[in-house]
Design a protein around this motif. Structure first.
Motif, PDB file in Angstrom:
ATOM      1  N   TYR A 318      21.433  28.202 -14.231  1.00  0.00           N
ATOM      2  CA  TYR A 318      22.030  27.273 -15.201  1.00  0.00           C
ATOM      3  C   TYR A 318      21.185  26.034 -15.514  1.00  0.00           C
ATOM      4  O   TYR A 318      21.541  25.274 -16.410  1.00  0.00           O
ATOM      5  CB  TYR A 318      23.405  26.819 -14.704  1.00  0.00           C
ATOM      6  N   ILE A 345      31.371  26.081 -16.144  1.00  0.00           N
ATOM      7  CA  ILE A 345      30.837  26.534 -17.446  1.00  0.00           C
ATOM      8  C   ILE A 345      31.609  25.873 -18.589  1.00  0.00           C
ATOM      9  O   ILE A 345      31.013  25.390 -19.559  1.00  0.00           O
ATOM     10  CB  ILE A 345      30.878  28.076 -17.531  1.00  0.00           C
ATOM     11  N   GLN A 346      32.930  25.844 -18.432  1.00  0.00           N
ATOM     12  CA  GLN A 346      33.738  25.191 -19.482  1.00  0.00           C
ATOM     13  C   GLN A 346      33.314  23.747 -19.680  1.00  0.00           C
ATOM     14  O   GLN A 346      33.171  23.267 -20.794  1.00  0.00           O
ATOM     15  CB  GLN A 346      35.211  25.168 -19.069  1.00  0.00           C
ATOM     16  N   ASN A 349      29.727  23.357 -21.210  1.00  0.00           N
ATOM     17  CA  ASN A 349      29.731  23.801 -22.617  1.00  0.00           C
ATOM     18  C   ASN A 349      30.453  22.785 -23.491  1.00  0.00           C
ATOM     19  O   ASN A 349      29.963  22.412 -24.556  1.00  0.00           O
ATOM     20  CB  ASN A 349      30.407  25.165 -22.754  1.00  0.00           C
ATOM     21  N   ALA A 350      31.618  22.347 -23.026  1.00  0.00           N
ATOM     22  CA  ALA A 350      32.417  21.432 -23.850  1.00  0.00           C
ATOM     23  C   ALA A 350      31.695  20.094 -24.013  1.00  0.00           C
ATOM     24  O   ALA A 350      31.600  19.563 -25.114  1.00  0.00           O
ATOM     25  CB  ALA A 350      33.787  21.209 -23.211  1.00  0.00           C
ATOM     26  N   ALA A 353      27.060  20.980 -24.628  1.00  0.00           N
ATOM     27  CA  ALA A 353      26.719  21.788 -25.818  1.00  0.00           C
ATOM     28  C   ALA A 353      27.526  21.313 -27.025  1.00  0.00           C
ATOM     29  O   ALA A 353      26.958  21.093 -28.098  1.00  0.00           O
ATOM     30  CB  ALA A 353      26.966  23.267 -25.532  1.00  0.00           C
ATOM     31  N   ASN A 354      28.853  21.142 -26.860  1.00  0.00           N
ATOM     32  CA  ASN A 354      29.662  20.786 -28.032  1.00  0.00           C
ATOM     33  C   ASN A 354      29.631  19.297 -28.335  1.00  0.00           C
ATOM     34  O   ASN A 354      29.101  18.884 -29.357  1.00  0.00           O
ATOM     35  CB  ASN A 354      31.136  21.183 -27.843  1.00  0.00           C
ATOM     36  N   ASN A 358      26.369  19.284 -30.443  1.00  0.00           N
ATOM     37  CA  ASN A 358      26.785  19.516 -31.826  1.00  0.00           C
ATOM     38  C   ASN A 358      26.837  18.238 -32.637  1.00  0.00           C
ATOM     39  O   ASN A 358      26.584  18.257 -33.832  1.00  0.00           O
ATOM     40  CB  ASN A 358      28.159  20.199 -31.885  1.00  0.00           C
ATOM     41  N   THR A 466      18.135  16.854 -21.179  1.00  0.00           N
ATOM     42  CA  THR A 466      18.916  16.887 -22.421  1.00  0.00           C
ATOM     43  C   THR A 466      18.709  15.581 -23.190  1.00  0.00           C
ATOM     44  O   THR A 466      18.530  15.584 -24.409  1.00  0.00           O
ATOM     45  CB  THR A 466      20.412  17.089 -22.079  1.00  0.00           C
ATOM     46  N   PRO A 508      19.080  23.169 -30.839  1.00  0.00           N
ATOM     47  CA  PRO A 508      20.094  22.988 -29.787  1.00  0.00           C
ATOM     48  C   PRO A 508      19.499  22.205 -28.604  1.00  0.00           C
ATOM     49  O   PRO A 508      18.399  22.524 -28.163  1.00  0.00           O
ATOM     50  CB  PRO A 508      20.444  24.415 -29.364  1.00  0.00           C
ATOM     51  N   ARG A 512      24.423  26.796 -24.892  1.00  0.00           N
ATOM     52  CA  ARG A 512      25.737  27.195 -24.365  1.00  0.00           C
ATOM     53  C   ARG A 512      25.574  28.267 -23.303  1.00  0.00           C
ATOM     54  O   ARG A 512      24.774  29.179 -23.444  1.00  0.00           O
ATOM     55  CB  ARG A 512      26.568  27.810 -25.490  1.00  0.00           C
TER      56      ARG A 512
END
Ligand code: MSP
Length: 521
Positions: A318, A345-346, A349-350, A353-354, A358, A466, A508, A512
């Motif tokens: 990861y 993971i949730q 990702n939330a 990534a989001n 995003n 990141t 990105p 994700r």
């Protein structure tokens, strides 16, 4: 230049590093990185604890000489730290050649003072803890409460004892006059209670063991592994090329600002260690903070349950940012916490990534479409919801780091990114473009870019890779893994993004994560 110094525990090399050791080290690294970001000169000490019966037995069981075993295991720790993107300045191994003279000098100092004496030691010893246990704390059939599948061993031998009892009043005075010395407060209370029961002298040598340093006044005995290990914090400070001595060790960085440890080794750090330093007439560390324990899916991790999390597998699968973020954001340092792969993971990702990724992606697309790929000008008032959040952020983050509230240090910038996503939908810049409100549109896009920039900047101690990708797409040529290149006082403030700066095409910043892979040993 202001300075900040901290240590992780020195990890036992009886096994490969596990997630608990990785946890302390990730937290320490985030603290160190934040201090560095603010322009401090920083020293992060980590390392390995390599002597004692536990290590000797492990090496024996593997059929390799203890030094060879230690070399292999210490290498594993360094490798994992690199994989987790830890930036340490000093990695001390207690088998380092510099360490023995320090331990001997320290022992001799206490001996000369009359703080060490020979006495018969009788008691139950837990090899896994490397500690004598009070008979009252044992489980049925004389098993250690921290290692329920291991029986303790009876010892009856002459040992050298440290006169801990002599320091009871001085310790109590320390806890009273420096209420922040032990944190969090629940841990402080635990120590106060323990000390109030009355302190007994404890043995600092072992007979019938050869994996350790000989006692200077009696070569038949070796120095107790905890006495040896705690002094590693001093040896770590001896500059390369300098003759090791206590004087050299305390020259520049001692006393350190913080010992970050787990709650299981609190007594050693908050009681024995300050008393030993008092006896040696050396300054005391400024603060000791004990974090909680990690469980897996709500259960204690243990080899027999087969639910030990392998940090190597986790980071290889990861990446370091995801791991650092999850453990530091989702678990309040000081409280126990759980690892559950689906929730992990949730969360990443939330959040990464989001909410963060995003936001950047959507905003950059609009900036390319409507502003020619340049940061628009910012003739906007400061009273919109993002400015209101952004203006206070640096102060709140500094407070969070000061209190070691790393979950807040992660949560606050994320809340700004979340608010920015919502605000983008409310403002609907694509509608503004249709109505020809270019000035308003630019103001909105500026603030959205600024929100993602500020969040990335203040999250950079936790997710440096990141944050670097975000900054680079915003047009900065910097790397948060390098030396700080931008002034904290400017970058930590709302509105630092320079209008006119060319931004990159969106990519990105955090991929994700798909289906969970069950991570096992
Ligand atoms: N060698 C001693 C420390 C000497 S310091 C001068 C030692 N080593 S250890 O490897 O057993 O533990 C090191 C750290 O890992 C401790 O702070 C301990 O709390 C932490 N953890 C071990 N298991 C853990 C979890 N399951 N969860 C969180 N941290 C845990 O003790």
């Amino acid at each position: 230049m202001a300075r900040f110094s901290l240590t992780t525990p020195l990890y036992y090399v009886n096994a490969r590093p596990h997630i608990g050791s990785a946890y302390t080290t990730m937290a320490a690294d985030a603290l160190a990185r934040f201090a560095r970001l603010r322009g401090n000169e920083v020293l992060l000490v980590t390392g390995t604890d390599e002597h004692g019966q536990k290590i000797q037995r492990t090496a024996q069981e593997r059929g390799v000489p203890p030094q060879q075993h230690c070399d292999q295991m210490a290498g594993e720790f360094e490798t994992l730290w690199q994989m987790l993107n830890i930036r340490w300045q000093s990695f001390i191994r207690t088998t380092d050649f510099k360490h023995e003279p320090i331990v001997q000098e320290f022992f001799q100092r206490l001996w000369d003072k009359g703080d060490i004496y020979l006495h018969q030691q009788q008691g139950w010893y837990c090899v896994a803890c490397e500690e004598f246990k009070d008979e009252r704390e044992l489980l049925p059939e004389k098993h250690c409460p921290l290692h329920p599948n291991l029986p303790v061993e009876w010892r009856d031998e002459p040992n050298y004892f440290f006169r801990l009892s002599r320091y009871q009043a001085q310790l109590e005075d320390l806890y009273q006059t420096q209420p922040d010395f032990i944190q969090p407060s629940a841990r402080r209370n635990e120590v106060l209670k323990f000390v109030a029961q009355g302190l007994a002298d404890f043995s600092i040598s072992r007979l019938h063991l050869d994996w350790g340093f000989p006692v200077p006044v009696d070569p038949n005995q070796v120095i107790y592994v905890w006495f040896d290990a705690l002094l590693g914090y001093l040896t770590a400070l001896v500059e390369p090329g300098v003759k090791p001595s206590l004087e050299a060790a305390v020259q520049t960085w001692w006393p350190v600002d913080l010992h970050l440890i787990g709650k299981d080794i609190l007594r050693f750090h908050a009681v024995y260690w300050p008393a030993l330093l008092m006896a040696a007439e050396l300054p005391l560390p400024k603060r000791i903070f004990a974090h909680g324990f990690l469980t897996k899916d709500g259960q204690k991790m243990s080899k027999s349950l087969g639910n030990i999390i392998d940090p190597f597998a986790l980071v290889a699968e990861y990446g370091s940012d995801a791991l650092r973020y999850y453990f530091l954001k989702e678990i309040e340092l000081g409280k126990d916490g759980d690892f559950n792969e689906e929730r992990f993971i949730q969360t990443v990702n939330a959040d990464l990534a989001n909410d963060l990724g995003n936001l950047l992606n959507r905003t950059l697309k609009l900036v390319h479409k409507y502003c020619g790929g340049k940061v628009p000008s910012a003739n906007v008032s400061q009273d919109d919801p993002l400015a209101l959040l952004g203006q206070n952020l640096a102060t709140q983050i500094a407070q969070a780091y000061e209190q070691l509230a790393l979950h807040r240090a992660c949560g606050l910038p994320l809340a700004l990114a979340q608010r920015a996503n919502k605000w983008m939908d409310e403002q609907a810049p694509w509608q503004l473009a249709k109505t020809g409100a270019q000035g308003h549109l630019e103001g909105v896009l500026y603030r959205l870019l600024e929100a993602v920039r500020l969040a990335a900047y203040l999250l950079s101690p936790v997710i440096p890779q990141t944050s670097t990708r975000i900054y680079q797409q915003l047009g900065y040529g910097i790397d948060f893994d390098g030396e700080p290149q931008l002034a904290y006082d400017q970058q930590s403030q709302w509105g630092a993004l320079p209008p006119g700066q060319l931004v990159a095409q969106p990519e990105p910043v955090f991929a994700r994560i798909g289906v969970p892979k069950v991570i096992k040993l």
